[in-house]
Design a protein around this motif. Structure first.
Motif, mmCIF file in Angstrom:
data_model
loop_
_atom_site.group_PDB
_atom_site.id
_atom_site.type_symbol
_atom_site.label_atom_id
_atom_site.label_comp_id
_atom_site.label_asym_id
_atom_site.label_seq_id
_atom_site.Cartn_x
_atom_site.Cartn_y
_atom_site.Cartn_z
ATOM 1 N N TYR A 88 -42.658 7.270 -31.847
ATOM 2 C CA TYR A 88 -43.293 8.574 -32.055
ATOM 3 C C TYR A 88 -43.342 8.954 -33.529
ATOM 4 O O TYR A 88 -44.287 9.624 -33.976
ATOM 5 C CB TYR A 88 -42.556 9.643 -31.246
ATOM 6 C CG TYR A 88 -42.809 9.540 -29.768
ATOM 7 C CD1 TYR A 88 -44.094 9.730 -29.248
ATOM 8 C CD2 TYR A 88 -41.782 9.238 -28.879
ATOM 9 C CE1 TYR A 88 -44.337 9.621 -27.889
ATOM 10 C CE2 TYR A 88 -42.021 9.128 -27.511
ATOM 11 C CZ TYR A 88 -43.303 9.324 -27.025
ATOM 12 O OH TYR A 88 -43.546 9.210 -25.672
ATOM 13 N N TRP A 125 -46.290 6.974 -34.991
ATOM 14 C CA TRP A 125 -47.550 7.600 -34.570
ATOM 15 C C TRP A 125 -47.791 8.890 -35.342
ATOM 16 O O TRP A 125 -48.933 9.218 -35.658
ATOM 17 C CB TRP A 125 -47.512 7.884 -33.062
ATOM 18 C CG TRP A 125 -47.795 6.666 -32.228
ATOM 19 C CD1 TRP A 125 -48.599 5.618 -32.552
ATOM 20 C CD2 TRP A 125 -47.270 6.369 -30.924
ATOM 21 N NE1 TRP A 125 -48.601 4.679 -31.536
ATOM 22 C CE2 TRP A 125 -47.805 5.120 -30.527
ATOM 23 C CE3 TRP A 125 -46.413 7.038 -30.059
ATOM 24 C CZ2 TRP A 125 -47.494 4.533 -29.297
ATOM 25 C CZ3 TRP A 125 -46.114 6.460 -28.833
ATOM 26 C CH2 TRP A 125 -46.655 5.215 -28.458
ATOM 27 N N ASN A 149 -59.983 7.167 -27.235
ATOM 28 C CA ASN A 149 -58.908 7.870 -27.914
ATOM 29 C C ASN A 149 -58.793 7.434 -29.368
ATOM 30 O O ASN A 149 -58.720 8.262 -30.285
ATOM 31 C CB ASN A 149 -57.598 7.630 -27.169
ATOM 32 C CG ASN A 149 -56.439 8.425 -27.723
ATOM 33 O OD1 ASN A 149 -55.745 7.973 -28.631
ATOM 34 N ND2 ASN A 149 -56.227 9.620 -27.203
ATOM 35 N N TYR A 192 -59.781 9.729 -32.612
ATOM 36 C CA TYR A 192 -58.682 10.015 -33.536
ATOM 37 C C TYR A 192 -59.049 9.595 -34.965
ATOM 38 O O TYR A 192 -58.819 10.361 -35.916
ATOM 39 C CB TYR A 192 -57.414 9.292 -33.095
ATOM 40 C CG TYR A 192 -56.235 9.584 -33.994
ATOM 41 C CD1 TYR A 192 -55.495 10.751 -33.833
ATOM 42 C CD2 TYR A 192 -55.884 8.717 -35.027
ATOM 43 C CE1 TYR A 192 -54.424 11.041 -34.677
ATOM 44 C CE2 TYR A 192 -54.826 9.004 -35.874
ATOM 45 C CZ TYR A 192 -54.102 10.167 -35.690
ATOM 46 O OH TYR A 192 -53.064 10.449 -36.532
ATOM 47 N N TYR A 240 -52.582 16.113 -28.931
ATOM 48 C CA TYR A 240 -51.355 15.491 -28.415
ATOM 49 C C TYR A 240 -50.323 16.532 -27.975
ATOM 50 O O TYR A 240 -49.430 16.206 -27.205
ATOM 51 C CB TYR A 240 -50.786 14.527 -29.454
ATOM 52 C CG TYR A 240 -51.688 13.320 -29.616
ATOM 53 C CD1 TYR A 240 -51.824 12.405 -28.576
ATOM 54 C CD2 TYR A 240 -52.445 13.130 -30.766
ATOM 55 C CE1 TYR A 240 -52.673 11.318 -28.693
ATOM 56 C CE2 TYR A 240 -53.289 12.040 -30.891
ATOM 57 C CZ TYR A 240 -53.408 11.142 -29.849
ATOM 58 O OH TYR A 240 -54.266 10.074 -29.958
ATOM 59 N N ASN A 289 -51.762 17.180 -24.443
ATOM 60 C CA ASN A 289 -51.747 16.023 -23.547
ATOM 61 C C ASN A 289 -50.789 16.148 -22.352
ATOM 62 O O ASN A 289 -51.184 15.854 -21.221
ATOM 63 C CB ASN A 289 -51.427 14.759 -24.355
ATOM 64 C CG ASN A 289 -51.317 13.534 -23.483
ATOM 65 O OD1 ASN A 289 -52.285 13.076 -22.898
ATOM 66 N ND2 ASN A 289 -50.110 13.001 -23.359
ATOM 67 N N ALA A 322 -56.709 14.488 -25.674
ATOM 68 C CA ALA A 322 -55.765 14.778 -24.598
ATOM 69 C C ALA A 322 -56.195 14.141 -23.285
ATOM 70 O O ALA A 322 -55.386 13.512 -22.591
ATOM 71 C CB ALA A 322 -55.623 16.298 -24.435
ATOM 72 N N PHE A 373 -56.125 10.113 -23.417
ATOM 73 C CA PHE A 373 -54.787 9.529 -23.383
ATOM 74 C C PHE A 373 -54.112 9.790 -22.042
ATOM 75 O O PHE A 373 -53.351 8.952 -21.549
ATOM 76 C CB PHE A 373 -53.919 10.072 -24.523
ATOM 77 C CG PHE A 373 -52.746 9.185 -24.843
ATOM 78 C CD1 PHE A 373 -52.940 7.973 -25.474
ATOM 79 C CD2 PHE A 373 -51.453 9.545 -24.495
ATOM 80 C CE1 PHE A 373 -51.863 7.126 -25.760
ATOM 81 C CE2 PHE A 373 -50.374 8.717 -24.779
ATOM 82 C CZ PHE A 373 -50.583 7.500 -25.409
ATOM 83 N N GLN A 375 -41.747 12.979 -27.499
ATOM 84 C CA GLN A 375 -43.194 12.852 -27.682
ATOM 85 C C GLN A 375 -43.778 13.988 -28.534
ATOM 86 O O GLN A 375 -44.839 13.833 -29.126
ATOM 87 C CB GLN A 375 -43.900 12.818 -26.335
ATOM 88 C CG GLN A 375 -43.912 14.142 -25.586
ATOM 89 C CD GLN A 375 -44.690 14.067 -24.304
ATOM 90 O OE1 GLN A 375 -45.680 13.358 -24.202
ATOM 91 N NE2 GLN A 375 -44.240 14.795 -23.298
ATOM 92 N N THR A 404 -44.592 13.412 -32.565
ATOM 93 C CA THR A 404 -45.858 12.912 -33.107
ATOM 94 C C THR A 404 -46.799 14.043 -33.522
ATOM 95 O O THR A 404 -47.225 14.107 -34.687
ATOM 96 C CB THR A 404 -46.547 11.980 -32.099
ATOM 97 O OG1 THR A 404 -45.764 10.797 -31.952
ATOM 98 C CG2 THR A 404 -47.937 11.588 -32.577
ATOM 99 N N PRO A 405 -47.172 14.961 -32.612
ATOM 100 C CA PRO A 405 -48.089 16.019 -33.050
ATOM 101 C C PRO A 405 -47.466 16.970 -34.065
ATOM 102 O O PRO A 405 -48.188 17.550 -34.888
ATOM 103 C CB PRO A 405 -48.440 16.743 -31.736
ATOM 104 C CG PRO A 405 -47.315 16.436 -30.809
ATOM 105 C CD PRO A 405 -46.876 15.055 -31.175
#
Length: 286
Positions: free
Chosen positions: A10, A13, A77, A81, A97, A100, A149, A152, A236, A239-240
């Protein structure tokens, strides 16, 4: 060790805007095509070194169709991106994300007829309200975020039913997308719009997109069976969060108060959803 792999995946990413921002010399189509081909090349090389290349021969027709569907979702995706990063819309990519997990839950209700508790419905309602607020803020629906979103989430759903290990699965997906990637590369070369081969640095960066893509995917595959879902669910958001920080602090993208309000609603929805998941996990363990 599993948490370290998950954090690494993560975290890498989250730093993708830094790398793909270096590829602005090429078009998003070329970056996507080269990324597909070089990722496939690295995956096949690893399968060859590990003596697992023969596993691809044993894939049945149904699995190949699922791999092709997964490849389509992942290609959409990746392409969106890359476009988002190159067009200085990293904040919208981060939003995608963040949304998501909520889209995944919504898919569970729509496709698998899953029943949600009131708390989960509240989280989804807050997420929908956030999208409305952001639509008003942008003057249009945040299409980049919504496509990221949904694509993925679709990829995740397909991966739940496909019966392939991480590396052979990624190779199968790459093989499914390779013909289209090759056609794109050839068309760009014939029309004089290709940048691969124009300089050593440009070619090297496009080639590096393969291992850059594959390494976090393999870290994620190593983490998934070793780390509780509740922990992965929290990881997770790294990442965003990193991508949002990059877009605001490095990219200096506009973040008016109304946009922060939309993100705040998303974060509140995710907090409710995460706390509920942790409570259920503790009760199940007890």
């Amino acid at each position: 060790m599993g948490v370290a792999f998950g954090f690494g995946a993560y975290f890498m990413w989250g730093l993708f805007p830094a790398f793909f921002g270096l590829l602005k010399f090429a078009s998003p189509v070329e970056v996507l095509a080269e990324r597909i081909l070089w990722t496939l090349g690295v995956a096949l090389l690893l399968l060859l070194i590990s003596g697992r290349l023969r596993e691809l021969r044993g894939i049945d027709a149904r699995t190949w169709w699922l791999a092709a569907a997964a490849s389509l979702a992942l290609s959409i995706n990746w392409g969106v991106y890359v476009y988002g990063v190159m067009s200085a819309q990293v904040v919208q990519c981060a939003l995608g994300y963040f949304i998501n997990p909520l889209v995944t839950v919504a898919f569970g209700v729509i496709i698998f007829r899953e029943r949600l508790r009131r708390v989960q419905w509240l989280a989804l309602a807050l997420g929908a309200t956030a999208v409305i607020v952001l639509t008003i803020d942008y003057g249009r629906p945040p299409w980049i975020a919504l496509i990221l979103a949904c694509s993925f989430a679709t990829y995740g759903l397909i991966k739940k039913v496909i019966r392939l290990d991480a590396l052979p699965g990624l190779a199968a997906e790459g093989i499914s997308a390779a013909p289209f990637a090759v056609i794109a590369v050839v068309v760009l070369a014939v029309t004089g719009n290709a940048t691969f081969g124009s300089s050593v640095s440009h070619s090297a960066l496009l080639m590096i997109s393969g291992p850059v893509t594959l390494i976090p995917l393999l870290c994620f595959a190593l983490a998934a069976p070793r780390v509780p879902l509740s922990t992965m669910g929290i990881l997770q958001y790294l990442t965003p969060a990193l991508q949002l920080t990059w877009g605001v602090a490095i990219g200096h993208e506009d973040m008016p108060a109304s946009r922060w309000a939309g993100f705040a609603l998303i974060w509140l929805a995710l907090a409710i959803f995460t706390v509920d998941a942790l409570r259920r996990g503790r009760r199940a363990s007890a």
